[in-house]
Scaffold this active site. Structure first.
Site, PDB file in Angstrom:
ATOM      1  N   ASP A  69     -61.320  -6.380  30.034  1.00 37.96           N
ATOM      2  CA  ASP A  69     -61.824  -5.330  30.916  1.00 37.96           C
ATOM      3  C   ASP A  69     -63.260  -4.983  30.537  1.00 37.96           C
ATOM      4  O   ASP A  69     -64.104  -4.751  31.396  1.00 37.96           O
ATOM      5  CB  ASP A  69     -60.946  -4.076  30.804  1.00 37.96           C
ATOM      6  CG  ASP A  69     -59.561  -4.311  31.388  1.00 37.96           C
ATOM      7  OD1 ASP A  69     -59.263  -5.468  31.757  1.00 37.96           O
ATOM      8  OD2 ASP A  69     -58.778  -3.340  31.466  1.00 37.96           O
ATOM      9  N   GLU A 114     -39.501 -15.018  54.915  1.00 40.22           N
ATOM     10  CA  GLU A 114     -40.399 -14.092  54.211  1.00 40.22           C
ATOM     11  C   GLU A 114     -39.746 -12.727  54.087  1.00 40.22           C
ATOM     12  O   GLU A 114     -38.765 -12.438  54.753  1.00 40.22           O
ATOM     13  CB  GLU A 114     -41.702 -13.927  55.019  1.00 40.22           C
ATOM     14  CG  GLU A 114     -42.458 -15.204  55.218  1.00 40.22           C
ATOM     15  CD  GLU A 114     -43.717 -14.997  56.069  1.00 40.22           C
ATOM     16  OE1 GLU A 114     -44.132 -13.833  56.278  1.00 40.22           O
ATOM     17  OE2 GLU A 114     -44.261 -16.012  56.526  1.00 40.22           O
ATOM     18  N   LYS A 127     -39.775  -8.725  54.807  1.00 39.93           N
ATOM     19  CA  LYS A 127     -40.397  -7.821  55.783  1.00 39.93           C
ATOM     20  C   LYS A 127     -40.825  -6.575  55.034  1.00 39.93           C
ATOM     21  O   LYS A 127     -40.024  -5.712  54.711  1.00 39.93           O
ATOM     22  CB  LYS A 127     -39.422  -7.473  56.910  1.00 39.93           C
ATOM     23  CG  LYS A 127     -40.099  -6.713  58.032  1.00 39.93           C
ATOM     24  CD  LYS A 127     -39.211  -6.603  59.248  1.00 39.93           C
ATOM     25  CE  LYS A 127     -39.979  -6.064  60.452  1.00 39.93           C
ATOM     26  NZ  LYS A 127     -40.660  -4.807  60.215  1.00 39.93           N
ATOM     27  N   GLU A 177     -49.753  -7.226  55.402  1.00 48.48           N
ATOM     28  CA  GLU A 177     -49.217  -5.876  55.278  1.00 48.48           C
ATOM     29  C   GLU A 177     -49.894  -5.137  54.137  1.00 48.48           C
ATOM     30  O   GLU A 177     -49.974  -5.651  53.026  1.00 48.48           O
ATOM     31  CB  GLU A 177     -47.706  -5.975  55.000  1.00 48.48           C
ATOM     32  CG  GLU A 177     -46.938  -4.714  55.270  1.00 48.48           C
ATOM     33  CD  GLU A 177     -46.498  -4.589  56.731  1.00 48.48           C
ATOM     34  OE1 GLU A 177     -46.978  -5.384  57.589  1.00 48.48           O
ATOM     35  OE2 GLU A 177     -45.682  -3.695  57.010  1.00 48.48           O
ATOM     36  N   LYS A 202     -33.082  -7.282  59.841  1.00 44.57           N
ATOM     37  CA  LYS A 202     -33.202  -6.055  59.034  1.00 44.57           C
ATOM     38  C   LYS A 202     -31.989  -5.806  58.146  1.00 44.57           C
ATOM     39  O   LYS A 202     -30.907  -6.288  58.398  1.00 44.57           O
ATOM     40  CB  LYS A 202     -33.374  -4.858  59.982  1.00 44.57           C
ATOM     41  CG  LYS A 202     -34.710  -4.867  60.678  1.00 44.57           C
ATOM     42  CD  LYS A 202     -35.360  -3.535  60.496  1.00 44.57           C
ATOM     43  CE  LYS A 202     -36.431  -3.284  61.533  1.00 44.57           C
ATOM     44  NZ  LYS A 202     -36.983  -1.944  61.397  1.00 44.57           N
ATOM     45  N   CYS A 245     -24.529  30.062  33.212  1.00 42.94           N
ATOM     46  CA  CYS A 245     -23.671  31.228  33.320  1.00 42.94           C
ATOM     47  C   CYS A 245     -23.368  31.671  31.902  1.00 42.94           C
ATOM     48  O   CYS A 245     -23.025  30.860  31.035  1.00 42.94           O
ATOM     49  CB  CYS A 245     -22.390  30.846  34.048  1.00 42.94           C
ATOM     50  SG  CYS A 245     -21.043  31.981  33.755  1.00 42.94           S
ATOM     51  N   CYS A 274     -15.548  32.708  32.368  1.00 46.38           N
ATOM     52  CA  CYS A 274     -15.849  32.170  33.701  1.00 46.38           C
ATOM     53  C   CYS A 274     -14.790  31.141  34.069  1.00 46.38           C
ATOM     54  O   CYS A 274     -14.627  30.129  33.386  1.00 46.38           O
ATOM     55  CB  CYS A 274     -17.230  31.529  33.690  1.00 46.38           C
ATOM     56  SG  CYS A 274     -17.659  30.730  35.248  1.00 46.38           S
TER      57      CYS A 274
HETATM   58  S1  IVH Z   1     -45.216 -11.545  61.236  1.00 48.33           S
HETATM   59  C1  IVH Z   1     -46.113 -12.999  65.093  1.00 48.33           C
HETATM   60  N1  IVH Z   1     -44.320 -11.245  58.795  1.00 48.33           N
HETATM   61  O1  IVH Z   1     -43.391  -6.136  60.839  1.00 48.33           O
HETATM   62  C2  IVH Z   1     -45.422 -12.124  64.146  1.00 48.33           C
HETATM   63  N2  IVH Z   1     -44.655  -9.276  60.085  1.00 48.33           N
HETATM   64  O2  IVH Z   1     -44.240  -7.506  63.281  1.00 48.33           O
HETATM   65  C3  IVH Z   1     -46.342 -11.118  63.580  1.00 48.33           C
HETATM   66  N3  IVH Z   1     -44.147  -7.188  58.889  1.00 48.33           N
HETATM   67  O3  IVH Z   1     -45.649  -4.049  61.675  1.00 48.33           O
HETATM   68  C4  IVH Z   1     -45.814 -10.410  62.411  1.00 48.33           C
HETATM   69  N4  IVH Z   1     -43.578  -8.128  56.979  1.00 48.33           N
HETATM   70  O4  IVH Z   1     -46.665  -5.610  59.896  1.00 48.33           O
HETATM   71  C5  IVH Z   1     -44.675 -10.617  59.922  1.00 48.33           C
HETATM   72  N5  IVH Z   1     -43.572 -11.156  56.601  1.00 48.33           N
HETATM   73  C6  IVH Z   1     -43.928 -10.525  57.727  1.00 48.33           C
HETATM   74  C7  IVH Z   1     -43.901  -9.117  57.841  1.00 48.33           C
HETATM   75  C8  IVH Z   1     -44.258  -8.526  59.050  1.00 48.33           C
HETATM   76  C9  IVH Z   1     -43.738  -6.989  57.620  1.00 48.33           C
HETATM   77  C10 IVH Z   1     -44.362  -6.098  59.851  1.00 48.33           C
HETATM   78  C11 IVH Z   1     -45.640  -6.195  60.618  1.00 48.33           C
HETATM   79  C12 IVH Z   1     -45.367  -5.392  61.862  1.00 48.33           C
HETATM   80  C13 IVH Z   1     -43.890  -5.503  62.010  1.00 48.33           C
HETATM   81  C14 IVH Z   1     -43.529  -6.325  63.227  1.00 48.33           C
END
Ligand code: IVH
Length: 730
Positions: free
Chosen positions: A32, A118, A120, A182, A368, A480, A486
């Site tokens: 650093d 991937e 989400k 993201e 989901k 208490c 009690c």
């Molecule tokens: S792909 C063409 N990959 O989910 C598809 N979206 O898309 C475009 N999100 O708010 C999105 N993880 O920000 C994709 N691995 C991922 C994701 C992702 C999160 C979110 C994205 C958006 C929502 C719907």
């Protein structure tokens, strides 16, 4: 000092590369302090030559400008959303795969489709625009075609390159490139932020607030008009795709790639042109030699972007189901929130062929997980009294299904916690239950609060016996002061005394104890041994048969061990394992009763808090009297032999038991391990020797795997016992 422009550029590039190694690869090459020295030199050069400074300088990450409002900007290519699937594991993945195969006209016999699976991420979508490799603009998703420009705030995210790296021998960097991903906040950064916010609030700063979840906090940070504040709120980033791509060879737009020209060119685009550009970009990628989404992600990695390591290339439905299942399990141990997984068709030519429906690509779907957070309302706040007199405020909630169970209660722990969260009756709150963690209220939706609501107040008196409830200086809990006067404390004390791992009075259930205490039939645990048939049979639902069963189990509890007896007394801070240590060390109840704090401290694992508590307990004459009474009534124990030299085979080992075992109850398994000298703990840490996992083991098993702690299945556990049991016998 070399102050040529070339030196300046090299220094800038080196600093950017070191930041990438540190923040993205987690593999720094310099200290650093070395980084700071280089950084200071750069700052100095920039002071001498302000005309050299541009957006790709690391000094531009710290922020400074305070905006009036955000500009609305047009995305180079629409930001799409994804179709969401919430069905169960199998059918969710299956219907997606079926649809893809049908649209691609693949027959049953043809090979399985390859997908990229991937995470989400639960954050906010961002569009990063790079012109000639330099970050010139970052925009939120907005309505998909126009978003808000938040470049200054995004520059402060150290994981986002401000200058793309050109890997040696790699592809050339397109003049115009949009990277999509993201922006999120790690849970640890979120907790730190909320602590800081809490401090500010308690210092009386009016406009500060805490955030309900990392996503909310990330959104707040991105939309900060003061970029200095945004820079303090550690955000992170993952790339998951690209938007507009224009390589030189296919320069279809004919623009010069300056920021201003980009803007003008984008604004001049018609809707039709904008729509056709998704295809254009895919073709650009293919012309560059990239043929799959997987390759695109790897290319992005090479340019300096973080891509989640969990991302995987999988085959067919089985691959998808497997990924969904595995991430569902690993979800809790990730350092950030996800709300599902995303499946994407890997081949870019197939993506082109599949195309779009309205604003969603046909080649991707989000699968989901059930929500871990839900809204509900607070019906009341009840104050419960525990065995040691501790008063606990508990929020009674309108039943809500979250994290796989129906939640109706959430503890508010104590006065400070209740006031910090400022939960009021009638409030709409967010309830969270993650893994097998106890449900908690993460925050109040203030917009929905009723005007006439009043803050929670801790009662001045015990809600059960009306003795004063006191909070001693330096303590967080109210207690208490009624002690065994009690009935709540009496009841809990008797319940604890009779419990399985204490005196083990099997037929004495909670409802029965409640009746015995409420009718004043028993006042102390000694009274249990004075019960007769007649005093039981007057109680509700007590026939002669069940009454005599109760008496029988009370009778057989008289023969016990010193450790169980000690634990049964319910001395504060003396749990099962401390009771065992004390029994082993002192060998008799009289020795323990008469031990000084100093002598108690000699016991393994006994510290000042436990020692003081034991001394205080036996300093009370009525406790000593109670023990005499119990002895007189026939309670006895096999005094343990003090054999300090005998080292048991599993001495010093700590095990955690999880899931369901076939051949043992949890208690039996624990007893067996303890008889061999091992300790049994309830949570997994690096120090755990091994985790014994039965059927349907959950988060503890995952944690063990994450920490590299060995895992034994039932068979291995039985073998372990067998191995050492024989040793014990010889
Ligand atoms: S792909 C063409 N990959 O989910 C598809 N979206 O898309 C475009 N999100 O708010 C999105 N993880 O920000 C994709 N691995 C991922 C994701 C992702 C999160 C979110 C994205 C958006 C929502 C719907």
């Amino acid at each position: 000092m070399n102050s040529t422009l070339q030196h300046y550029n090299e220094l800038k590039q080196a600093l950017n590369a070191h930041a990438h190694r540190y923040y993205v690869l987690d593999a720094p090459l310099i200290s650093d302090a070395q980084y700071d020295t280089m950084y200071q030199e750069l700052e100095e050069l920039e002071r001498e030559h302000p005309e050299w400074v541009s957006g790709d300088s690391p000094t531009q990450r710290v922020g400074g400008a305070v905006l009036e409002e955000f500009n609305s900007v047009r995305h180079g290519q629409a930001m799409l959303s994804i179709k969401t699937q919430t069905d169960s594991e199998e059918s969710g993945a299956k219907s997606f795969d079926d649809r893809i195969r049908k649209e691609l006209s693949l027959t049953q016999s043809e090979q399985s489709v390859q997908y990229v699976a991937e995470l989400k991420f639960d954050g906010l979508a961002i569009n990063l625009t790079y012109l000639n490799g330099v970050l010139v603009r970052a925009a939120t998703r907005g309505d998909g075609t126009h978003g808000e420009e938040v470049t200054q705030n995004v520059r402060s995210i150290m994981q986002i390159p401000i200058q793309l790296m050109a890997p040696k021998g790699g592809l050339p960097i397109p003049e115009w490139l949009e990277v999509r991903g993201e922006v999120y906040m790690r849970r640890a950064d979120f907790d730190r932020l909320n602590l800081r916010q809490q401090e500010k609030i308690s210092q009386g700063l009016k406009n500060e607030k805490t955030f309900v979840n990392p996503r909310n906090a990330a959104a707040g940070a991105l939309r900060q008009l003061d970029s200095k504040i945004a820079a303090q709120r550690k955000l992170s980033f993952f790339a998951y795709g690209v938007g507009a791509v224009r390589a030189k060879a296919l320069n279809a737009l004919g623009i010069n790639y300056s920021h201003a020209e980009l803007q003008t060119a984008l604004d001049a685009l018609t809707q039709d042109e904008a729509a056709s550009r998704v295809e254009l970009s895919l073709n650009e990628l293919r012309a560059m030699g990239l043929s799959s989404h997987w390759e695109v992600l790897n290319w992005l990695k090479g340019l300096g972007f973080p891509v989640a390591t969990q991302t995987q290339c999988v085959e067919g439905v089985e691959g998808l189901v497997d990924f969904h299942e595995r991430m569902g399990r690993e979800r809790m141990s990730l350092p950030y929130d996800i709300d599902g997984v995303v499946y994407k068709v890997n081949r870019l030519d197939w993506q082109l062929q599949l195309g779009f429906v309205t604003r969603e690509p046909r080649w991707a779907v989000a699968h989901k997980y059930p929500p871990q957070e839900q809204f509900t309302t607070v019906l009341g706040i009840e104050v419960q009294v525990g065995r040691t007199g501790k008063l606990t405020p508990v929020a009674k909630l309108a039943p809500v299904f979250v994290g796989g169970v129906t939640v109706t209660n959430a503890t508010l722990h104590n006065e400070d916690e209740a006031l910090r969260k400022d939960v009021r009756v009638g409030d709409t709150v967010i309830v969270r239950r993650a893994g097998d963690v106890i449900p908690e209220i993460v925050g109040v939706v203030l917009e929905k609060r009723e005007v006439q609501s009043a803050p929670f107040e801790m009662p001045k008196r015990c809600p059960i016996c009306e003795s004063p409830a006191l909070r001693e200086p330096g303590q967080v809990d109210h207690r208490c002061t009624g002690e065994l006067f009690c009935s709540a404390q009496r009841m809990q004390a008797i319940w604890h005394f009779a419990s399985k791992r204490a005196m083990n009075i099997e037929d004495l259930g909670e409802k029965l104890i409640e009746q015995l205490v409420q009718t004043d039939t028993i006042k102390t645990v000694a009274d249990l041994y004075r019960l007769g048939l007649s005093s039981l049979m007057v109680l509700e639902r007590m026939a002669e048969k069940s009454a005599s069963n109760v008496l029988k189990s009370i009778e057989s509890s008289k023969a016990t061990t010193l450790a169980r007896f000690l634990y049964a007394l319910g001395i504060r801070h003396v749990g099962e394992s401390t009771a065992k240590d004390l029994a082993k060390h002192f060998g008799s109840i009289d020795a323990i009763m008469n031990a000084t704090a100093q002598q108690l401290l000699e016991v393994r694992d006994v510290g000042p808090v436990v020692a003081m508590s034991v001394v205080a307990f036996f300093a009370q004459p009525h406790h000593r009297e109670l023990i005499e009474q119990l002895r007189a009534l026939g309670v006895h124990w096999q005094e343990v032999q003090i054999d300090l030299d005998a080292v048991k085979p599993l001495q010093g080992m700590t095990y955690v038991i999880t899931g369901t075992l076939n051949g043992f109850s949890r208690d039996q398994a624990q007893d067996r391990l303890e008889s061999l000298g091992a300790k049994v703990a309830s949570s997994v840490s690096k120090k755990t020797t091994a985790v014994i996992a039965g059927a349907e083991a959950g988060s503890k098993l995952e944690k063990a795997q994450a920490l590299g702690v060995p895992v034994l299945d039932e068979e291995a556990f039985v073998a372990l016992l067998a191995r050492h049991q024989t040793q014990e016998m010889d």
